[in-house]
Every structure is written in C-alpha cells, then in structure tokens.
Design an enzyme around this catalytic site. Structure first.
Site, mmCIF file in Angstrom:
data_model
loop_
_atom_site.group_PDB
_atom_site.id
_atom_site.type_symbol
_atom_site.label_atom_id
_atom_site.label_comp_id
_atom_site.label_asym_id
_atom_site.label_seq_id
_atom_site.Cartn_x
_atom_site.Cartn_y
_atom_site.Cartn_z
ATOM 1 N N ASP A 62 0.874 -1.162 0.000
ATOM 2 C CA ASP A 62 0.000 0.000 0.000
ATOM 3 C C ASP A 62 0.921 1.226 0.000
ATOM 4 O O ASP A 62 2.083 1.136 0.409
ATOM 5 C CB ASP A 62 -0.864 -0.036 1.269
ATOM 6 C CG ASP A 62 -1.558 1.272 1.508
ATOM 7 O OD1 ASP A 62 -2.220 1.769 0.586
ATOM 8 O OD2 ASP A 62 -1.429 1.815 2.632
ATOM 9 N N ASP B 180 -1.525 -0.625 5.878
ATOM 10 C CA ASP B 180 -1.962 -0.161 7.206
ATOM 11 C C ASP B 180 -3.470 -0.241 7.403
ATOM 12 O O ASP B 180 -3.944 -0.158 8.526
ATOM 13 C CB ASP B 180 -1.529 1.298 7.426
ATOM 14 C CG ASP B 180 -2.279 2.246 6.506
ATOM 15 O OD1 ASP B 180 -2.145 2.083 5.266
ATOM 16 O OD2 ASP B 180 -3.015 3.111 7.005
ATOM 17 N N ASP C 179 -0.079 4.983 0.928
ATOM 18 C CA ASP C 179 -0.247 6.021 1.953
ATOM 19 C C ASP C 179 -0.298 5.473 3.371
ATOM 20 O O ASP C 179 -1.029 4.543 3.657
ATOM 21 C CB ASP C 179 -1.494 6.853 1.655
ATOM 22 C CG ASP C 179 -1.276 7.699 0.411
ATOM 23 O OD1 ASP C 179 -0.174 8.278 0.300
ATOM 24 O OD2 ASP C 179 -2.170 7.771 -0.443
HETATM 25 MG MG LIG Z 1 -2.729 3.235 3.581
#
Ligand SMILES: [Mg+2]
Length: 244
Positions: free
Chosen positions: A8, A184, A10
């Site tokens: 991922d 995240d 961000d």
């Molecule tokens: Mg993210």
C-alpha cells in the site's frame, strides 16, 4: 518463489498527511494567506466530512473542491477575496503531487529488502489518483526501487475488491502464493488480501489486534520497518524451503 511484495502507498511507505500539510502551506503562503497547524487540522477534518458527503452522492467533486477552499480562506489571515477556490485547489493538487514525503525509514527499508531478499519485486497497490501517486513516488526517490505500480484510478477497480488484485496478479504473472500484501488499512488492504486469498501483513496495527487478525485472516503484523523486514525475510525464506 515468494518474492512479490505488494505495498500500500499512503501511511505505509509515504506519509499522505505530511504531503498535504506541506502543499497546503506552500499554496496558501504563495497566495498571501497565513498557514498554521490549526488551519491544517480544520482543513483535514472538513475535507474528510466532505468526502463522506461525496461518497453518499450529496455533493459533487467540484462542490467538494470549492467548499474546502472557501472554508480554508475563511480561517486564514490575509485577503482571499480575489481568489478562485477551484484554481487554488488545482494548484494544491499539483503542488502535493510533487511533494511526496516518505514515512520515516521507508527508503532504507525498501533498499534493504531488495538487497537481502533474492529477486525481490516491489509493487505499489494503491487506491487514488495516478498523477498524485506517481508524482509523489518520483519526488522521493522511491521509484528507483519499484518494479510496478497498480493505481486504482487507471485500473477501474479499487481495493478491497478482488477484481483489483486479479489485475495485479495477471500482470505479475506468477502464482498467488508468491505474493504478499502489506498495508496499514484493515478495510482496504487487509480485507482486499482476504478477498483475493493473498497472504498479508498488517503494518502499524492498532486497536484489538487479535480480533482483527482473526476477522481479516491476517497472517502477520509489524509495528516498525525493522519488524516488517524480519517478517518479510522469514516469509520469503520459509517459501524457499518448501519450494522443490
Ligand atoms: Mg494506507
């Protein structure tokens, strides 16, 4: 061979909020307006509520972009009467796209991964706008370590849909078992990995970790880049032992 790492973007490798903060400061000050932490926090909170309204279909994108900057203008010192909120918004998006900010230690981490895991391939799997993602990646030097980009805007599919990962897997052209998703977010990254039956690492976990791991079939957790490196190294070398 377990060597395909889907990251991922961000809050995993890049700090989206730090870029936003930087770009907002640059653009407001260029237009003679004041900028502060309070202004950024207010922008972030209002922007979030506007995106929720957009998702519900209550407002358009143009309305969102206009409203968020009219609100910012009302909070700044300086004369904003001659400013067009949409023009300032465009400038903000452009500025953000060339001001990527790395998560602390991210560049060293990807370098170490490439150096220590034989034939490691690093892919980005991100929901968002292509220009914004590509520009920020290039502005940090992260592009030098990346073997491929999967950005939802140009794929016509978004995480957590299995369709998003089907496209990734088709292009990677190696068995599903050779891939692992690292991110995240539970609702996009971990749920996406579950939907696509991919191995997963939940990066920077929080809350009731055990319950979430069970609910989303998460294989591993890591709370720092050092921990993440150890997890991925173990995952890739365990696969070496099993491979014929
Ligand atoms: Mg993210």
């Amino acid at each position: 061979m377990h060597r395909n790492f889907l990251f991922d973007l961000d809050q995993t490798l890049l700090d989206f909020h730090a870029s936003e903060y930087k770009a907002l400061g640059i653009v407001l000050q260029a237009n003679g307006l004041s900028f502060s932490d309070e202004i950024y926090q207010a922008f972030k909170a209002y922007n979030k509520s506007l995106w929720l309204e957009l998702e519900k279909g209550a407002i358009t994108r143009t309305e969102l972009f206009t409203k968020r900057f009219l609100d910012v203008f009302s909070r700044c010192e300086g004369n904003a009467s001659g400013l067009d909120p949409l023009e300032v918004n465009d400038d903000f998006i452009r500025t953000m796209s060339v001001n990527g900010v790395l998560m602390d230690g991210a560049l060293e981490f990807v370098g170490k991964l490439k150096e220590n895991i034989p034939h490691a391939r690093i892919y980005i799997a991100s929901n968002g706008a292509t220009v914004n993602a590509k520009g920020r990646i290039a502005s940090t030097g992260l592009d030098l370590y990346i073997d491929g980009l999967f950005i939802s805007e140009e794929m016509g599919a978004t995480k957590p849909d299995a369709a998003f990962f089907d496209i990734c897997l088709a292009q990677i052209a190696e068995p599903k078992s050779s891939c692992i998703m690292i991110g995240d977010s539970l609702s996009s990254d971990m749920l996406g990995a579950k939907n696509a039956s991919l191995d997963s690492v939940w990066f920077m976990p929080s809350g009731d970790i055990e319950a979430a791991m069970a609910a989303y079939d998460i294989n591993y957790c890591a709370s720092s880049f050092d921990e993440l490196f150890e997890v991925l190294k173990r995952w890739s070398s365990a696969a070496e032992l099993i491979a014929p």
